[in-house]
Structure formats: C-alpha cells, structure tokens
Design a protein around this motif. Structure first.
Motif, PDB file in Angstrom:
ATOM      1  N   GLY A  19      -0.426  -6.284  -2.769  1.00 34.41           N
ATOM      2  CA  GLY A  19      -1.219  -5.113  -2.438  1.00 34.41           C
ATOM      3  C   GLY A  19      -0.930  -4.535  -1.069  1.00 34.41           C
ATOM      4  O   GLY A  19      -1.343  -3.418  -0.774  1.00 34.41           O
ATOM      5  N   GLY A  20      -0.243  -5.293  -0.226  1.00 40.40           N
ATOM      6  CA  GLY A  20       0.108  -4.773   1.091  1.00 40.40           C
ATOM      7  C   GLY A  20       1.176  -3.694   0.993  1.00 40.40           C
ATOM      8  O   GLY A  20       2.009  -3.707   0.083  1.00 40.40           O
ATOM      9  N   GLU A  21       1.164  -2.764   1.931  1.00 43.26           N
ATOM     10  CA  GLU A  21       2.160  -1.697   1.913  1.00 43.26           C
ATOM     11  C   GLU A  21       3.554  -2.276   2.150  1.00 43.26           C
ATOM     12  O   GLU A  21       3.755  -3.043   3.092  1.00 43.26           O
ATOM     13  CB  GLU A  21       1.844  -0.666   2.997  1.00 43.26           C
ATOM     14  N   PRO A  22       4.522  -1.922   1.316  1.00 44.74           N
ATOM     15  CA  PRO A  22       5.884  -2.474   1.459  1.00 44.74           C
ATOM     16  C   PRO A  22       6.464  -2.273   2.851  1.00 44.74           C
ATOM     17  O   PRO A  22       7.132  -3.170   3.363  1.00 44.74           O
ATOM     18  CB  PRO A  22       6.683  -1.701   0.404  1.00 44.74           C
ATOM     19  N   ALA A  23       6.212  -1.122   3.466  1.00 45.84           N
ATOM     20  CA  ALA A  23       6.764  -0.862   4.797  1.00 45.84           C
ATOM     21  C   ALA A  23       6.203  -1.845   5.828  1.00 45.84           C
ATOM     22  O   ALA A  23       6.917  -2.300   6.724  1.00 45.84           O
ATOM     23  CB  ALA A  23       6.458   0.571   5.222  1.00 45.84           C
ATOM     24  N   VAL A  24       4.921  -2.183   5.692  1.00 51.38           N
ATOM     25  CA  VAL A  24       4.291  -3.134   6.613  1.00 51.38           C
ATOM     26  C   VAL A  24       4.869  -4.529   6.408  1.00 51.38           C
ATOM     27  O   VAL A  24       5.189  -5.243   7.370  1.00 51.38           O
ATOM     28  CB  VAL A  24       2.764  -3.152   6.410  1.00 51.38           C
ATOM     29  N   LEU A  25       5.039  -4.918   5.162  1.00 47.28           N
ATOM     30  CA  LEU A  25       5.589  -6.236   4.864  1.00 47.28           C
ATOM     31  C   LEU A  25       7.034  -6.353   5.374  1.00 47.28           C
ATOM     32  O   LEU A  25       7.415  -7.378   5.958  1.00 47.28           O
ATOM     33  CB  LEU A  25       5.540  -6.500   3.357  1.00 47.28           C
ATOM     34  N   ASP A  26       7.816  -5.319   5.158  1.00 43.32           N
ATOM     35  CA  ASP A  26       9.201  -5.324   5.631  1.00 43.32           C
ATOM     36  C   ASP A  26       9.260  -5.419   7.153  1.00 43.32           C
ATOM     37  O   ASP A  26      10.106  -6.130   7.713  1.00 43.32           O
ATOM     38  CB  ASP A  26       9.922  -4.052   5.160  1.00 43.32           C
ATOM     39  N   GLU A  27       8.373  -4.714   7.817  1.00 46.95           N
ATOM     40  CA  GLU A  27       8.346  -4.745   9.283  1.00 46.95           C
ATOM     41  C   GLU A  27       8.007  -6.142   9.807  1.00 46.95           C
ATOM     42  O   GLU A  27       8.613  -6.616  10.772  1.00 46.95           O
ATOM     43  CB  GLU A  27       7.326  -3.738   9.795  1.00 46.95           C
ATOM     44  N   LEU A  28       7.071  -6.800   9.155  1.00 45.88           N
ATOM     45  CA  LEU A  28       6.698  -8.153   9.571  1.00 45.88           C
ATOM     46  C   LEU A  28       7.855  -9.130   9.372  1.00 45.88           C
ATOM     47  O   LEU A  28       8.151  -9.947  10.256  1.00 45.88           O
ATOM     48  CB  LEU A  28       5.469  -8.622   8.791  1.00 45.88           C
ATOM     49  N   MET A  29       8.501  -9.052   8.235  1.00 48.02           N
ATOM     50  CA  MET A  29       9.614  -9.974   7.973  1.00 48.02           C
ATOM     51  C   MET A  29      10.785  -9.700   8.905  1.00 48.02           C
ATOM     52  O   MET A  29      11.463 -10.624   9.353  1.00 48.02           O
ATOM     53  CB  MET A  29      10.027  -9.889   6.501  1.00 48.02           C
ATOM     54  N   SER A  30      11.009  -8.448   9.245  1.00 47.54           N
ATOM     55  CA  SER A  30      12.071  -8.108  10.197  1.00 47.54           C
ATOM     56  C   SER A  30      11.770  -8.639  11.586  1.00 47.54           C
ATOM     57  O   SER A  30      12.668  -8.928  12.374  1.00 47.54           O
ATOM     58  CB  SER A  30      12.256  -6.580  10.262  1.00 47.54           C
ATOM     59  N   ALA A  31      10.459  -8.797  11.877  1.00 42.97           N
ATOM     60  CA  ALA A  31      10.042  -9.324  13.180  1.00 42.97           C
ATOM     61  C   ALA A  31      10.032 -10.845  13.212  1.00 42.97           C
ATOM     62  O   ALA A  31       9.614 -11.439  14.217  1.00 42.97           O
ATOM     63  CB  ALA A  31       8.664  -8.792  13.532  1.00 42.97           C
ATOM     64  N   GLY A  32      10.469 -11.470  12.128  1.00 44.19           N
ATOM     65  CA  GLY A  32      10.559 -12.930  12.108  1.00 44.19           C
ATOM     66  C   GLY A  32       9.356 -13.648  11.549  1.00 44.19           C
ATOM     67  O   GLY A  32       9.235 -14.874  11.692  1.00 44.19           O
ATOM     68  N   VAL A  33       8.433 -12.916  10.904  1.00 44.90           N
ATOM     69  CA  VAL A  33       7.264 -13.547  10.308  1.00 44.90           C
ATOM     70  C   VAL A  33       7.662 -14.238   9.006  1.00 44.90           C
ATOM     71  O   VAL A  33       8.295 -13.633   8.139  1.00 44.90           O
ATOM     72  CB  VAL A  33       6.155 -12.512  10.035  1.00 44.90           C
ATOM     73  N   ALA A  34       7.288 -15.526   8.864  1.00 47.64           N
ATOM     74  CA  ALA A  34       7.598 -16.304   7.665  1.00 47.64           C
ATOM     75  C   ALA A  34       6.593 -15.954   6.574  1.00 47.64           C
ATOM     76  O   ALA A  34       5.710 -16.736   6.216  1.00 47.64           O
ATOM     77  CB  ALA A  34       7.554 -17.790   7.987  1.00 47.64           C
ATOM     78  N   LEU A  35       6.743 -14.755   6.023  1.00 52.83           N
ATOM     79  CA  LEU A  35       5.757 -14.182   5.117  1.00 52.83           C
ATOM     80  C   LEU A  35       6.057 -14.531   3.667  1.00 52.83           C
ATOM     81  O   LEU A  35       7.202 -14.453   3.213  1.00 52.83           O
ATOM     82  CB  LEU A  35       5.738 -12.658   5.286  1.00 52.83           C
ATOM     83  N   ASP A  36       5.001 -14.904   2.956  1.00 56.43           N
ATOM     84  CA  ASP A  36       5.118 -15.228   1.539  1.00 56.43           C
ATOM     85  C   ASP A  36       3.995 -14.503   0.802  1.00 56.43           C
ATOM     86  O   ASP A  36       2.812 -14.715   1.093  1.00 56.43           O
ATOM     87  CB  ASP A  36       4.989 -16.744   1.341  1.00 56.43           C
ATOM     88  N   VAL A  37       4.359 -13.604  -0.122  1.00 59.06           N
ATOM     89  CA  VAL A  37       3.362 -12.908  -0.928  1.00 59.06           C
ATOM     90  C   VAL A  37       3.078 -13.765  -2.157  1.00 59.06           C
ATOM     91  O   VAL A  37       3.947 -13.994  -2.983  1.00 59.06           O
ATOM     92  CB  VAL A  37       3.852 -11.510  -1.340  1.00 59.06           C
ATOM     93  N   VAL A  38       1.835 -14.226  -2.245  1.00 57.52           N
ATOM     94  CA  VAL A  38       1.448 -15.201  -3.261  1.00 57.52           C
ATOM     95  C   VAL A  38       0.945 -14.496  -4.506  1.00 57.52           C
ATOM     96  O   VAL A  38      -0.073 -13.791  -4.462  1.00 57.52           O
ATOM     97  CB  VAL A  38       0.353 -16.142  -2.716  1.00 57.52           C
ATOM     98  N   ALA A  39       1.640 -14.686  -5.611  1.00 59.74           N
ATOM     99  CA  ALA A  39       1.191 -14.125  -6.877  1.00 59.74           C
ATOM    100  C   ALA A  39       0.135 -15.033  -7.475  1.00 59.74           C
ATOM    101  O   ALA A  39       0.101 -16.232  -7.228  1.00 59.74           O
ATOM    102  CB  ALA A  39       2.368 -13.975  -7.836  1.00 59.74           C
ATOM    103  N   GLY A  40      -0.725 -14.467  -8.260  1.00 57.51           N
ATOM    104  CA  GLY A  40      -1.769 -15.268  -8.899  1.00 57.51           C
ATOM    105  C   GLY A  40      -2.603 -14.391  -9.785  1.00 57.51           C
ATOM    106  O   GLY A  40      -2.391 -13.182  -9.900  1.00 57.51           O
ATOM    107  N   GLU A  41      -3.593 -15.009 -10.429  1.00 55.47           N
ATOM    108  CA  GLU A  41      -4.488 -14.265 -11.300  1.00 55.47           C
ATOM    109  C   GLU A  41      -5.567 -13.614 -10.445  1.00 55.47           C
ATOM    110  O   GLU A  41      -6.698 -14.083 -10.348  1.00 55.47           O
ATOM    111  CB  GLU A  41      -5.104 -15.189 -12.350  1.00 55.47           C
ATOM    112  N   LEU A  42      -5.204 -12.497  -9.825  1.00 53.08           N
ATOM    113  CA  LEU A  42      -6.127 -11.821  -8.922  1.00 53.08           C
ATOM    114  C   LEU A  42      -7.009 -10.847  -9.685  1.00 53.08           C
ATOM    115  O   LEU A  42      -6.604 -10.290 -10.702  1.00 53.08           O
ATOM    116  CB  LEU A  42      -5.337 -11.065  -7.843  1.00 53.08           C
ATOM    117  N   GLU A  43      -8.216 -10.677  -9.162  1.00 53.12           N
ATOM    118  CA  GLU A  43      -9.117  -9.710  -9.745  1.00 53.12           C
ATOM    119  C   GLU A  43      -8.572  -8.301  -9.534  1.00 53.12           C
ATOM    120  O   GLU A  43      -7.973  -7.990  -8.517  1.00 53.12           O
ATOM    121  CB  GLU A  43     -10.494  -9.830  -9.096  1.00 53.12           C
TER     122      GLU A  43
END
Length: 281
Positions: A248-272
């Motif tokens: 649900g996070g904006e792709p541009a924000v996620l890309d920016e975080l990963m480019s800055a070295g954040v060890a980001l993992d988007v967790v899939a699951g049975e979300l409401e």
C-alpha cells in the motif's frame, strides 16, 4: 423524570466503569468519527451529564475535541497512543508483520519487545520459538507470558502509563542500560523523510536505549504510517537491520528508501481490504 429524559437507552445496558466506557466511546468514535452527547448517552445507557464528564476526560487526554452538541475524534496520530484503540486497529496487517518478525527469532534467543500493539501481535507466533528470554516494558506481553515455562520474562519496571499500557520513565530506562539482547522489535506512529516518529518523548527515550542494547533490530509498521506525523524522531529507518511494512505504500517512497540503504521488506499477507484502502488514500 423518565429514562429518556436522562438519555438512558432501552437498548443498551449501562457501562458502569468509567475507564471501560471511555474505551468503548473511543471505539465507537473510530467508526463514526463524530457523535452527539445524546447519541452517546443513549448508546451507553448513562446520563448526559456523565457523557459530558467522559468527554472532558478524553479531551484532557488529547484523544477528542468538543464540537457543538457533541464530540469528534482528533484526526492525528496522537489518538494512536491509546493502547486499546491500537490493539484493534489494522489487526490483520499486524498479524502479517508479526508472522514475518517471528521468522527472525530462533529458540534460545533473548529478545526485547517494545510496547506497541504491532509487537504484541507476536504472541500468536512465539510458542514455536521457545525457549526464549523476553524483555519488555509492555504490560500486556508480561501478563500473557509470565506463567508460560517456555519463557524467561524480564519485566522492565517503572511508572505505569495506563494510556500506553506500558512501563516508562527513569526506572525503566536504567534497567534497560544493564541488559542486552540478540534482537529488539519496534513499531512507530509515523514515518516521514526516512525516519520513524513517536508522539511521546518518554517512549522515544526508552526505545532508543532498548535499540542500543540489542545486537540487531527490526522495525515493523503497516503502510498507513507513511506520511503520518508525530512530535519526536525515534530513529532513521536505515539504522535498523530489518524494516517491515505492508502493501500500500507509494512505489516512489519505497524506491527512495531502498536507494538510501533501508533494508525494506514489503510483507504480503491476508490483509483486510480497509487496510490497503486506507494506506493508499
């Protein structure tokens, strides 16, 4: 004087304990956002005067704001400081995050768990990781684990905060400085500019000491926290060994975080459905 004159409902049984009623009023306002004094009096089976006192208390706690004839919930992250609200909010997302956090925990480890409701969702997944030593300032976690022989539980004492349902303050912080752990698990109220934020300064102090006392750290938060504001900066996301969020996070924000070295993992699951909708709105 009739029951209707004092706003006592024929449909709802009166909630006698003020603290329980305050929590129920907050839950009701989570769904409705705004309610009149008469509506609340009818729903909870108490007088209008009692509801006025309840509203005054919730205003003092900075959860709601008075409006003409009623009350509305504050549209800010301050409201999320109420534990009873947080424990019910976005529960499916928290379960998905907790399942992923549990995969980082191995039997025999010492783990520090903060007071967040996201971390509390770990309770369902910890039994398969026993034996564990658990260090926490969260009253709900200590209460749930203390009689289970699979855990060595270390409760961080201090001033009990009923709103946070946690122990905070100097006593808690001094205890933390004398402990160490393999892994510390955290959540935050808001994420902006590559940092995690919290509203309460006592929470920030405790979590910073907890983080410094652990070999590794993980930050878990649902994607609705992106763009939310809070008063105090806790830490940069790049300072965590693992950062977990939900879709649900904006792709541009996620890309920016990963480019800055954040060890980001988007967790899939049975979300409401409401979780993803709210996060993308």
């Amino acid at each position: 004087m009739t029951k209707n004159d004092i706003g006592v409902s024929n449909c709802f049984e009166a909630t006698s304990h003020p603290m329980e009623r305050h929590t129920e009023i907050l839950d009701f306002l989570c769904e409705r956002e705004t309610a009149s004094v008469g509506e609340l009096a009818d729903r909870f089976g108490v007088s209008r005067m009692t509801i006025h006192r309840d509203i005054s208390r919730l205003v003092d706690l900075r959860f709601v704001r008075k409006v003409r004839g009623g009350v509305t919930v504050l549209p800010s992250v301050v409201f999320e400081s109420n534990y009873h609200y947080r424990a019910r909010h976005r529960f499916a997302a928290k379960q998905a995050l907790a399942r992923r956090v549990a995969a980082l925990i191995e039997p025999g480890m010492t783990v520090m768990l903060d007071d967040s409701s996201t971390t509390a969702a770990l309770l369902e997944f910890l039994p398969e990781r026993q034996p564990l030593t658990v260090i926490s300032n969260a009253a709900s976690l200590v209460e749930a684990l203390r009689y289970d022989e699979g855990y060595t539980v270390i409760c961080l004492g201090g001033r009990f905060d009923p709103t946070m349902n946690a122990y905070l303050g100097v006593t808690c912080d001094l205890a933390l400085e004398r402990l160490s752990a393999d892994l510390a698990v955290f959540s935050v109220a808001g994420v902006q500019r590559g940092c995690g934020y919290l509203q309460d300064d006592a929470l920030v102090r405790t979590k910073r000491i907890m983080k410094a006392s652990a070999d590794r750290s993980v930050l878990a938060f649902d994607s609705s926290k992106f763009g939310k504001s809070a008063l105090h900066q806790f830490a940069r996301l790049s300072d965590f060994d693992h950062v977990l969020t939900t879709p649900g996070g904006e792709p541009a924000v996620l890309d920016e975080l990963m480019s800055a070295g954040v060890a980001l993992d988007v967790v899939a699951g049975e979300l409401e459905t409401s979780d993803i909708t709210a996060a993308s709105s």
